[in-house]
Motif scaffolding. Structure first.
Motif, PDB file in Angstrom:
ATOM      1  N   ALA A  38       0.835  -1.200   0.000  1.00 47.34           N
ATOM      2  CA  ALA A  38       0.000   0.000   0.000  1.00 47.34           C
ATOM      3  C   ALA A  38       0.867   1.246   0.000  1.00 47.34           C
ATOM      4  N   ALA A  39       1.995   1.187   0.703  1.00 43.34           N
ATOM      5  CA  ALA A  39       2.912   2.328   0.731  1.00 43.34           C
ATOM      6  C   ALA A  39       3.467   2.614  -0.660  1.00 43.34           C
ATOM      7  N   GLY A  40       3.728   1.542  -1.426  1.00 44.28           N
ATOM      8  CA  GLY A  40       4.236   1.718  -2.785  1.00 44.28           C
ATOM      9  C   GLY A  40       3.209   2.375  -3.689  1.00 44.28           C
ATOM     10  N   LEU A  41       1.943   1.962  -3.566  1.00 39.45           N
ATOM     11  CA  LEU A  41       0.887   2.581  -4.364  1.00 39.45           C
ATOM     12  C   LEU A  41       0.688   4.039  -3.959  1.00 39.45           C
ATOM     13  N   GLN A  42       0.763   4.303  -2.663  1.00 40.30           N
ATOM     14  CA  GLN A  42       0.599   5.679  -2.186  1.00 40.30           C
ATOM     15  C   GLN A  42       1.679   6.574  -2.767  1.00 40.30           C
ATOM     16  N   SER A  43       2.909   6.081  -2.776  1.00 37.78           N
ATOM     17  CA  SER A  43       4.017   6.850  -3.346  1.00 37.78           C
ATOM     18  C   SER A  43       3.802   7.086  -4.837  1.00 37.78           C
ATOM     19  N   ALA A  44       3.310   6.058  -5.533  1.00 34.23           N
ATOM     20  CA  ALA A  44       3.054   6.190  -6.972  1.00 34.23           C
ATOM     21  C   ALA A  44       1.987   7.234  -7.239  1.00 34.23           C
ATOM     22  N   TYR A  45       0.919   7.211  -6.452  1.00 36.16           N
ATOM     23  CA  TYR A  45      -0.125   8.210  -6.658  1.00 36.16           C
ATOM     24  C   TYR A  45       0.369   9.610  -6.294  1.00 36.16           C
ATOM     25  N   ASN A  46       1.150   9.725  -5.223  1.00 34.16           N
ATOM     26  CA  ASN A  46       1.662  11.041  -4.802  1.00 34.16           C
ATOM     27  C   ASN A  46       2.438  11.725  -5.926  1.00 34.16           C
ATOM     28  N   SER A  47       3.086  10.926  -6.773  1.00 32.42           N
ATOM     29  CA  SER A  47       3.914  11.504  -7.834  1.00 32.42           C
ATOM     30  C   SER A  47       3.089  12.223  -8.900  1.00 32.42           C
ATOM     31  N   ILE A  48       1.772  11.947  -8.969  1.00 33.20           N
ATOM     32  CA  ILE A  48       0.933  12.633  -9.953  1.00 33.20           C
ATOM     33  C   ILE A  48      -0.208  13.417  -9.288  1.00 33.20           C
ATOM     34  N   SER A  49      -0.217  13.427  -7.957  1.00 32.18           N
ATOM     35  CA  SER A  49      -1.351  14.015  -7.232  1.00 32.18           C
ATOM     36  C   SER A  49      -1.430  15.526  -7.364  1.00 32.18           C
ATOM     37  N   GLY A  50      -0.368  16.147  -7.889  1.00 33.96           N
ATOM     38  CA  GLY A  50      -0.417  17.587  -8.123  1.00 33.96           C
ATOM     39  C   GLY A  50      -1.386  17.964  -9.226  1.00 33.96           C
ATOM     40  N   GLY A  51      -1.768  16.990 -10.048  1.00 28.21           N
ATOM     41  CA  GLY A  51      -2.716  17.266 -11.126  1.00 28.21           C
ATOM     42  C   GLY A  51      -3.941  16.373 -11.089  1.00 28.21           C
ATOM     43  N   TYR A  52      -3.723  15.080 -10.856  1.00 27.32           N
ATOM     44  CA  TYR A  52      -4.800  14.095 -10.971  1.00 27.32           C
ATOM     45  C   TYR A  52      -5.432  13.813  -9.611  1.00 27.32           C
ATOM     46  N   LYS A  53      -6.754  13.914  -9.571  1.00 24.48           N
ATOM     47  CA  LYS A  53      -7.491  13.669  -8.339  1.00 24.48           C
ATOM     48  C   LYS A  53      -7.480  12.176  -8.017  1.00 24.48           C
ATOM     49  N   PRO A  54      -7.720  11.808  -6.748  1.00 25.98           N
ATOM     50  CA  PRO A  54      -7.771  10.379  -6.399  1.00 25.98           C
ATOM     51  C   PRO A  54      -8.751   9.599  -7.279  1.00 25.98           C
ATOM     52  N   GLY A  55      -9.880  10.222  -7.600  1.00 26.63           N
ATOM     53  CA  GLY A  55     -10.884   9.553  -8.420  1.00 26.63           C
ATOM     54  C   GLY A  55     -10.473   9.351  -9.862  1.00 26.63           C
ATOM     55  N   GLN A  56      -9.319   9.881 -10.254  1.00 25.12           N
ATOM     56  CA  GLN A  56      -8.814   9.678 -11.612  1.00 25.12           C
ATOM     57  C   GLN A  56      -7.724   8.604 -11.663  1.00 25.12           C
ATOM     58  N   TYR A  57      -7.378   8.045 -10.516  1.00 20.43           N
ATOM     59  CA  TYR A  57      -6.234   7.137 -10.457  1.00 20.43           C
ATOM     60  C   TYR A  57      -6.678   5.683 -10.397  1.00 20.43           C
ATOM     61  N   TYR A  58      -6.144   4.866 -11.328  1.00 21.13           N
ATOM     62  CA  TYR A  58      -6.419   3.422 -11.396  1.00 21.13           C
ATOM     63  C   TYR A  58      -5.075   2.669 -11.397  1.00 21.13           C
ATOM     64  N   PRO A  59      -4.691   2.015 -10.302  1.00 21.90           N
ATOM     65  CA  PRO A  59      -3.509   1.141 -10.361  1.00 21.90           C
ATOM     66  C   PRO A  59      -3.875  -0.197 -10.993  1.00 21.90           C
ATOM     67  N   ALA A  60      -2.959  -0.776 -11.762  1.00 23.63           N
ATOM     68  CA  ALA A  60      -3.258  -2.038 -12.450  1.00 23.63           C
ATOM     69  C   ALA A  60      -2.113  -3.032 -12.286  1.00 23.63           C
ATOM     70  N   GLU A  61      -2.479  -4.286 -12.075  1.00 22.98           N
ATOM     71  CA  GLU A  61      -1.539  -5.399 -11.999  1.00 22.98           C
ATOM     72  C   GLU A  61      -1.500  -6.096 -13.353  1.00 22.98           C
ATOM     73  N   THR A  62      -0.524  -6.993 -13.561  1.00 22.42           N
ATOM     74  CA  THR A  62      -0.467  -7.770 -14.798  1.00 22.42           C
ATOM     75  C   THR A  62      -0.671  -9.251 -14.516  1.00 22.42           C
ATOM     76  N   PHE A  63      -1.580  -9.856 -15.259  1.00 26.98           N
ATOM     77  CA  PHE A  63      -1.734 -11.299 -15.218  1.00 26.98           C
ATOM     78  C   PHE A  63      -1.015 -11.939 -16.400  1.00 26.98           C
ATOM     79  N   GLY A  64      -0.239 -11.113 -17.124  1.00 28.65           N
ATOM     80  CA  GLY A  64       0.684 -11.682 -18.084  1.00 28.65           C
ATOM     81  C   GLY A  64       1.735 -12.504 -17.356  1.00 28.65           C
ATOM     82  N   ASP A  65       2.037 -12.097 -16.124  1.00 28.62           N
ATOM     83  CA  ASP A  65       3.033 -12.781 -15.306  1.00 28.62           C
ATOM     84  C   ASP A  65       2.434 -13.510 -14.108  1.00 28.62           C
TER      85      ASP A  65
END
Length: 322
Positions: free
Chosen positions: A229-256
């Protein structure tokens, strides 16, 4: 005694051979397979399903491939739109746009998912150099590329466009060029267009410029293998200056990670879960996320519970009302 015993052995051997041949013949007789069939529900069910998808909730985003199979009525549901869980909100057509002539069943099932189940179907494009050879690398080329994407989206009656922002050192590595592309697209797609058509950016390494936030519905981060969760929070923080929480979708890969539901993921309480489930349960500290998703999610069909990991994560994110 010896002769009788020998003759008995010979007769026994011939009997075994005859049984074996009969068994082989039986196994080689063609027989129809009992394939799993899609469930058909009542009109009331689909009315409620569409209402759910239009409601305020964290949406599930799926990059889908492995369809466009000839004779798809006999293909595994893991290779068909009909097999995708009804609770999936958005599908990015990573396997291409089904052709009503060459792939009529895929086309029919896609339209049923779109029009009856209320699933949003998105055109998708890469912006790497090999996709852009027909366009000049200047402002005119940017407009021509954008207009071709819009035309393709509208001509195929799709619900929007998913732009894969992985420039890999090419023309759109220059953020000014990418901004111009999205601004051109935003005249016909996305929240500024007034058309109701979706415009989103998905990204892996390079982050989308904050200035584009008002022009796109959401951004999907390929947060593949993120283990906390800390990793996702850091990832969102890097774009939070422009994108609202409701615009953020983290995605995993089932290719692996399809066979395990993701990597091990430590949630905000220190518990360890699978990462797709963790993505579904997690929200930024700034507010609720817009949604979450998975790449090559169709591979989850081949787990012991078809689409079991995806269903579990959607349910955890959006518990069914009792």
């Amino acid at each position: 005694m010896k002769m009788k015993f020998k003759r008995c052995i010979q007769l026994g051997f011939l009997l075994v051979c005859a049984c074996s041949i009969a068994a082989c013949k039986k196994q080689n007789i063609p027989a129809p397979l009992d394939l799993q069939k899609p469930t058909v529900y009542s009109d009331d069910y689909y009315i409620k399903l569409r209402a759910y998808k239009n409601s305020d909730h964290a949406r599930f985003f799926l990059w889908l491939a492995d369809y466009n199979v000839k004779g798809a009525t006999t293909a595994s549901l893991g290779e068909r739109f009909a097999g995708v869980p009804d609770s999936v909100d958005i599908i990015s057509l990573w396997g291409g746009i089904p052709d009503s002539v060459n792939n009529p069943n895929d086309y029919k099932e896609m339209r049923f998912s779109q029009r009856v189940k209320g699933t949003k179907m998105l055109n998708v494009t890469l912006i790497t150099q090999d996709r852009l050879t027909r366009y000049t690398q200047d402002d005119k080329g940017i407009r021509d590329f954008a207009d071709a994407l819009v035309k393709d989206t509208y001509d195929n009656d799709l619900d929007g466009l998913d732009v894969d922002y992985e420039p890999n050192g090419g023309f759109y590595q220059n953020q000014d060029n990418f901004i111009k592309l999205i601004l051109r697209l935003s005249q016909f797609l996305g929240p500024k267009s007034g058309t109701g058509k979706i415009l989103d950016i998905d990204y892996y390494g390079d982050t989308p410029p904050n200035v584009l936030a008002p022009y796109v519905d959401f951004v999907v981060q390929q947060a593949y293998g993120n283990g906390s969760a800390a990793g996702l929070q850091s990832a969102y923080n890097s774009i939070s200056g422009g994108y609202k929480p409701g615009q953020y979708y983290p995605a995993e890969t089932f290719g692996d990670y399809y066979s395990t539901g993701g990597v091990q993921f430590k949630d905000v309480n220190g518990n360890t879960v699978t990462s797709l489930l963790g993505f579904g349960q997690w929200n930024p500290t700034q507010g609720r996320k817009g949604g979450f998703g998975v790449f090559y999610g169709q591979r989850d069909y081949y787990n012991p519970a078809p689409y079991g990991y995806i269903r579990q994560a959607i349910q955890a994110c959006n518990p069914a009302k009792k």
